[in-house]
Design an enzyme around this catalytic site. Sequence first.
Site, PDB file in Angstrom:
ATOM      1  N   ARG A 107       0.889  -1.179   0.000  1.00  0.00           N
ATOM      2  CA  ARG A 107       0.000   0.000   0.000  1.00  0.00           C
ATOM      3  C   ARG A 107       0.916   1.214   0.000  1.00  0.00           C
ATOM      4  O   ARG A 107       1.701   1.412   0.916  1.00  0.00           O
ATOM      5  CB  ARG A 107      -0.902   0.014   1.241  1.00  0.00           C
ATOM      6  N   HIS A 134      -7.653   1.058  -6.125  1.00  0.00           N
ATOM      7  CA  HIS A 134      -7.831   0.153  -4.979  1.00  0.00           C
ATOM      8  C   HIS A 134      -8.534  -1.121  -5.475  1.00  0.00           C
ATOM      9  O   HIS A 134      -9.679  -1.391  -5.130  1.00  0.00           O
ATOM     10  CB  HIS A 134      -8.669   0.861  -3.910  1.00  0.00           C
ATOM     11  N   GLN A 137     -10.243  -3.836  -3.077  1.00  0.00           N
ATOM     12  CA  GLN A 137     -11.517  -3.389  -2.512  1.00  0.00           C
ATOM     13  C   GLN A 137     -12.672  -3.669  -3.471  1.00  0.00           C
ATOM     14  O   GLN A 137     -13.727  -4.177  -3.080  1.00  0.00           O
ATOM     15  CB  GLN A 137     -11.447  -1.875  -2.242  1.00  0.00           C
ATOM     16  N   ASP A 225     -17.452   7.378  -0.839  1.00  0.00           N
ATOM     17  CA  ASP A 225     -16.193   7.180  -0.106  1.00  0.00           C
ATOM     18  C   ASP A 225     -15.901   8.506   0.587  1.00  0.00           C
ATOM     19  O   ASP A 225     -16.556   9.531   0.325  1.00  0.00           O
ATOM     20  CB  ASP A 225     -15.074   6.797  -1.114  1.00  0.00           C
ATOM     21  N   CYS A 263     -16.487   1.699   1.015  1.00  0.00           N
ATOM     22  CA  CYS A 263     -15.323   0.850   1.317  1.00  0.00           C
ATOM     23  C   CYS A 263     -14.901   0.936   2.775  1.00  0.00           C
ATOM     24  O   CYS A 263     -14.218   0.040   3.270  1.00  0.00           O
ATOM     25  CB  CYS A 263     -14.159   1.206   0.399  1.00  0.00           C
ATOM     26  N   ARG A 291     -13.798  -8.522   2.144  1.00  0.00           N
ATOM     27  CA  ARG A 291     -12.369  -8.271   1.907  1.00  0.00           C
ATOM     28  C   ARG A 291     -11.569  -9.529   2.253  1.00  0.00           C
ATOM     29  O   ARG A 291     -10.642  -9.896   1.548  1.00  0.00           O
ATOM     30  CB  ARG A 291     -11.864  -7.090   2.764  1.00  0.00           C
TER      31      ARG A 291
HETATM   32  N1   CP Z   1     -11.300  -0.061   2.746  1.00  0.00           N
HETATM   33  C1   CP Z   1     -10.003  -0.140   3.131  1.00  0.00           C
HETATM   34  O1   CP Z   1      -9.093  -0.361   2.334  1.00  0.00           O
HETATM   35  O2   CP Z   1      -9.818   0.053   4.455  1.00  0.00           O
HETATM   36  P1   CP Z   1      -8.412   0.209   5.190  1.00  0.00           P
HETATM   37  O3   CP Z   1      -7.833   1.547   4.790  1.00  0.00           O
HETATM   38  O4   CP Z   1      -8.767   0.169   6.651  1.00  0.00           O
HETATM   39  O5   CP Z   1      -7.511  -0.903   4.776  1.00  0.00           O
HETATM   40  N1  NVA Z   2     -10.096   6.890  -0.975  1.00  0.00           N
HETATM   41  C1  NVA Z   2      -9.639   6.439   0.318  1.00  0.00           C
HETATM   42  C2  NVA Z   2      -9.850   4.971   0.455  1.00  0.00           C
HETATM   43  C3  NVA Z   2      -9.473   4.415   1.798  1.00  0.00           C
HETATM   44  C4  NVA Z   2      -9.659   2.923   1.894  1.00  0.00           C
HETATM   45  C5  NVA Z   2      -8.195   6.819   0.508  1.00  0.00           C
HETATM   46  O1  NVA Z   2      -7.399   6.663  -0.426  1.00  0.00           O
HETATM   47  O2  NVA Z   2      -7.851   7.276   1.592  1.00  0.00           O
END
Ligand code: CP
Ligand code: NVA
Length: 306
Positions: A107, A134, A137, A225, A263, A291
């Site tokens: 990540r 993502h 997700q 989101d 998400c 997930r």
């Molecule tokens: N939805 C998601 O990716 O959550 P986290 O940021 O908690 O991993």
């Molecule tokens: N759009 C958000 C998703 C988090 C899971 C971010 O990138 O922070």
Amino acid sequence: MTGSAPKHFLDLHTHGSADLRAILDLAAEYKRGAVMAEKRRPLEGRTLAMIFEKPSTRTRVSFEVGAKQLGGDVVILDGNGSQLGRGETIADTARVLSRYCDMIMIRTDDPAKLEEMARHATVPVINGLTDDSHPCQIMADVMTFEEHKGPIAGKVVCWSGDGNNVAASWIEAAAQFGFEMRVACPENREPDARVVQWAREKGATVVIDRDPKKLADGADCVVTDTWVSMHEDGANLHNIFRPYQVNGALMAKAKADALFMHCLPAHREEEVTTEVIDGPRSVVWDEAENRLHAQKGILVWCLTQS
Ligand code: CP
Ligand code: NVA
């Protein structure tokens, strides 16, 4: 892993739709517990390395629990606690981790780092979120939609809010799984034009508009989101996004049995009202659970040589 090229899971546009469907089928099989004995612990003796250069709850826990339930082990690095934080290159980190581990999930912020990791790793690399996408997700989201509504092909999904990384992966999913994607967002917060173009060239219907009520009309699912993603500076964003809040009035435009998806993490009374996220049409907890199952599908798919 030696020999053949590693099977990465980088983005929804980097795979054929048959591969994505195969991952969802595997995920459903693991969820049902219907797997054959020899497939129950396919990660036995294998280790997943996870690199987090941004915070996470769901991605971190679902990958760790999923890998362990499949018989594997995990090792977790964060940017600052590893030599990445002191300038060791992604390429060198990829080479080293490939000598210890069987898979790498990362990540990170810049998608170029994900690509560099994939170029230099000799084991599968998985995208655990970048500023641009993502995909893990949205695999869980498509799985959740189909559990509640049947095949997603031909259905209508309406996004209301920021045209961000999660929206981009939804748009790619529209092309891969054959549904219509409508994105209601403010000016200058539109999804990446290259993603929209790719999906349209693949035959997807992708509608971008300013008016969430118009786009939610007759939708099978409404999604949103956070207004402030991890890579964003939140100043001024709340005023821009206020008209895109998913509330009872917006859900009333969608089909009577339309789902609400998010998400997570959610911000109640910002991008979604408490009434909607805690209401009967919300499937956000199923999405979070899935997930875990989707990660298993992805992990096993990456390790299976075809
Ligand atoms: N939805 C998601 O990716 O959550 P986290 O940021 O908690 O991993
Ligand atoms: N759009 C958000 C998703 C988090 C899971 C971010 O990138 O922070």
